[in-house]
Design a protein around this motif. Structure first.
Motif, mmCIF file in Angstrom:
data_model
loop_
_atom_site.group_PDB
_atom_site.id
_atom_site.type_symbol
_atom_site.label_atom_id
_atom_site.label_comp_id
_atom_site.label_asym_id
_atom_site.label_seq_id
_atom_site.Cartn_x
_atom_site.Cartn_y
_atom_site.Cartn_z
ATOM 1 N N GLY A 295 5.464 3.512 2.318
ATOM 2 C CA GLY A 295 4.794 3.384 1.014
ATOM 3 C C GLY A 295 5.620 2.473 0.129
ATOM 4 N N GLU A 296 4.959 1.485 -0.476
ATOM 5 C CA GLU A 296 5.674 0.499 -1.302
ATOM 6 C C GLU A 296 5.855 1.003 -2.743
ATOM 7 O OE1 GLU A 296 6.495 -1.656 1.585
ATOM 8 O OE2 GLU A 296 4.338 -1.418 1.539
ATOM 9 N N ASP B 125 0.840 -1.200 0.000
ATOM 10 C CA ASP B 125 0.000 0.000 0.000
ATOM 11 C C ASP B 125 0.875 1.250 0.000
ATOM 12 O OD1 ASP B 125 0.998 0.138 2.528
ATOM 13 O OD2 ASP B 125 -0.927 0.260 3.558
ATOM 14 N N ASN B 126 0.224 2.407 0.167
ATOM 15 C CA ASN B 126 0.981 3.663 0.170
ATOM 16 C C ASN B 126 1.440 4.050 1.583
ATOM 17 O OD1 ASN B 126 -1.633 4.138 1.028
ATOM 18 N ND2 ASN B 126 -1.636 6.248 0.301
#
Lengths: 409, 206
Positions: free
Chosen positions: A151-152, A54-55
């Motif tokens: 965040g990925e 997710d972010n």
């Protein structure tokens, strides 16, 4: 008579007294139960982790159940989650998870102005409270942390989608190159598209216009983009045959693009003088208002051919039935599965699903475009093969294929 | 080149979940809204021009564009609340705007939607005529699906209910899924064609 009134009043008073006594008895019982609650055993193994893929701005907590949750004295009603950026103070309740649950996603806001903003790369501490029916009786885990949110840069849940898109893109490019080299590509007959030429000819002979409806989609919908392509091809033929064209639009951006499409098609056909900007016009962005306007146009101008291509909803049958009543030849194509039966019933020809996307390539007969259709066919063959493998795997209880597809989000 | 670059950005954005990626997506979506507002002005201008032309040339049904233009003007005037709330949505609470909306637009919309029932009946009549083996099959399936709602069929209704359930969940769903898969592949192929500049008919080019 008086006796009856007295009797009713007495009964009512007795009823009220007895219900009051019953309530009092119930309260006494509740207090007794509350007083008998002992603090439950705390839940264990609290483990906060950054939520993956997710972010950021979110932490997933996992834990093992309190021994008194569903077992023991069964006093646990749920778990309250507390968070702080300080190990010792400032814990704020973030949510409640029901008894029996072992996971909670603590999701914060991503915008600094939001009250619930949860900045990334910050230390977060958690504790979990097993709560009972008495708010003063509970047990807590120790403080666990720190954990940070990040965040990925890649959503691993979409790996399968990426792999499929890459393979499909390579197959498409392969067939396009093959077509460019001059290889003959067989593409099955599409009756609906072959009817377009015939329909334009009919309109020309009858001296009546062609009505082209782009549907209710926006300019960013893939079905509308496909419809623009078909409109471009149709408009070019119309310019060559010098037939009238009516394109009422539901969306103002769609109208602007459609005007440009038709104008360039007329220019391309060597008939820029025949182009009239009012061929493509805006009606309304109200669904049934649009239907009323288009149906009115059909009944007043009696077009020889109606072409419906794009995204359609409840208005599909209202339009197509009116067109059928007006005696027009009707060709439709949509990607809305629920609307396809309505078009099949009311139109002379219907492009089903992906045939809408193939129409432009089919109309142009350009080898490069036909190459992409071959890639689609191979894609469908791959899906059929995977479905068969899935069916076989299910017979033997092999779940790996199901799990593989489940992993995509 | 512009189409290719932006399409590539949007594809990458789909696979990258971080804030930068989401902000880019949001930024581009805001641009669509901004373009939409300008396009709406063009749309209204187009509507006025086409309606005016129809009235001027006295084409059949030229009276209808007058109603269109009057309605358009009334909703704009009342929507702006006589110019007092140009930059807010306060005009939407204007009593006349609300009356136009609630007592004219909503009933007309409901009427149009209600017409669908009659259109379905006439379309069904055409579709369910047993002209061929396949059409007869369609008719039988339709009869089963429709009759299951009949309360007087007793135990027979249960069989119809089961058959309906099978029809909807097996052959119907299988066909729907096949179409959806085709649509998915077609969407990707169309997107690729547009992105690579192979398909340019939407710009009127060959």
């Amino acid at each position: 008579m008086k006796f009856k009134i007295w009797a009713v009043c007495c009964l009512a008073i007795l009823g009220m007294i007895s219900s009051g006594m019953a309530q009092e008895n119930a309260d006494t019982a509740n207090r007794a139960t509350t007083a008998s609650i002992s603090p439950p055993a705390p839940p264990g193994n609290l483990e906060p982790k950054d939520t993956p893929d997710d972010n950021g701005h979110s932490i997933t907590l996992g834990w093992s159940l309190s021994p008194d949750d569903g077992a023991g004295n069964k006093s646990v009603l749920g778990y309250k989650i507390f968070r702080s950026t300080n190990r010792d103070t400032g814990f704020v309740e973030r949510g409640v998870s029901p008894s029996g649950s072992k996971e909670y996603v603590d999701m914060g806001g991503a915008i600094p102005e939001e009250n619930d903003y949860m900045p990334n790369d910050t230390d977060y501490y958690y504790k979990l409270r097993a709560v009972t029916s008495d708010s003063t009786v509970y047990s807590e885990t120790g403080v666990i942390g720190p954990t940070q949110t990040t965040g990925e840069w890649f959503n691993r849940g979409r790996t399968l989608v990426l792999v499929f898109v890459l393979i499909f893109a390579m197959v498409t490019v392969f067939f396009i190159r093959k077509a460019r080299s001059g290889a003959e590509l067989f593409v099955r007959r599409l009756a609906g598209i072959e009817a377009v030429d015939e329909a334009i000819g009919r309109a020309t002979e009858m001296g009546k216009p062609i009505l082209y409806v782009l549907g209710l989609g926006t300019a960013s919908d893939i079905a509308t983009i496909a419809s623009f392509s078909i409109l471009g091809r149709v408009a070019k033929k119309i310019a060559e045959y010098q037939t009238g064209l009516i394109v009422p639009c539901y969306d103002a951006i769609v109208m602007t693009v459609a005007q440009e499409t038709v104008r360039t098609a007329f220019l391309d056909a060597g008939r820029p003088d025949a182009y009239n900007e009012d061929m493509v016009y805006y009606v309304t962005s109200n669904q049934f208002g649009y239907v009323a306007a288009v149906n009115g146009t059909m009944l007043r101008q009696m077009p020889a051919t109606n072409i419906y291509m794009g995204t359609f909803f409840a208005e599909s049958l209202l339009l197509a039935e009116t067109g059928a009543l007006a005696g027009s030849v009707q060709i439709a194509g949509t990607d809305q599965v629920a609307q396809i039966p309505f078009f099949v019933v009311a139109c002379d020809y219907t492009l089903i699903g992906e045939e809408l996307y193939a129409a432009s390539a089919y109309l142009s007969r350009e080898p490069i475009l036909l190459g992409s259709l071959k890639a689609q066919d191979y894609g469908k063959a791959a899906v059929i093969a995977l479905s068969i493998i899935g069916i076989i795997a299910a017979q033997f209880n092999w779940t790996w294929l199901v799990e593989l597809f489940k992993s995509a989000n | 080149m512009l189409v290719f670059t932006l399409a590539l950005v949007m594809i990458i954005q789909y696979f990258v979940p971080n804030d930068l990626s989401l902000d880019t997506n949001e930024f581009l979506l805001k641009w669509i809204i901004i373009i939409g507002v300008f396009a709406m002005a063009l749309g209204i201008w187009s509507l006025i021009r086409v309606s005016y032309e129809k009235i001027k040339r006295r084409v059949p049904g030229w009276q209808y564009p007058i109603a269109t233009l009057l309605g358009l003007a009334a909703m704009i005037i009342f929507g702006f609340d006589y110019g007092r709330h140009f930059s807010t949505a306060e005009g939407l609470n204007n009593p006349m705007f609300l009356k136009f909306f609630l007592y004219i637009i909503i009933p007309i919309q409901s009427t149009m939607f209600a017409l669908l029932a009659f259109y379905i009946a006439s379309a069904a009549y055409r579709a369910f005529r047993a002209r061929s083996a396949l059409a007869t099959l369609l008719l039988l399936a339709a009869l089963i699906v429709m009759l299951r709602f009949n309360p007087y069929l007793g135990i027979f209704g249960q069989y119809l209910e089961r058959t309906t359930s099978w029809l909807l969940n097996v052959p119907n769903l299988a066909a729907k899924r096949a179409i959806i898969i085709g649509i998915g592949l077609g969407s990707v192929a169309t997107a690729l064609k547009v992105m690579l500049g192979i398909e340019r008919a939407y710009m009127g080019k060959d």
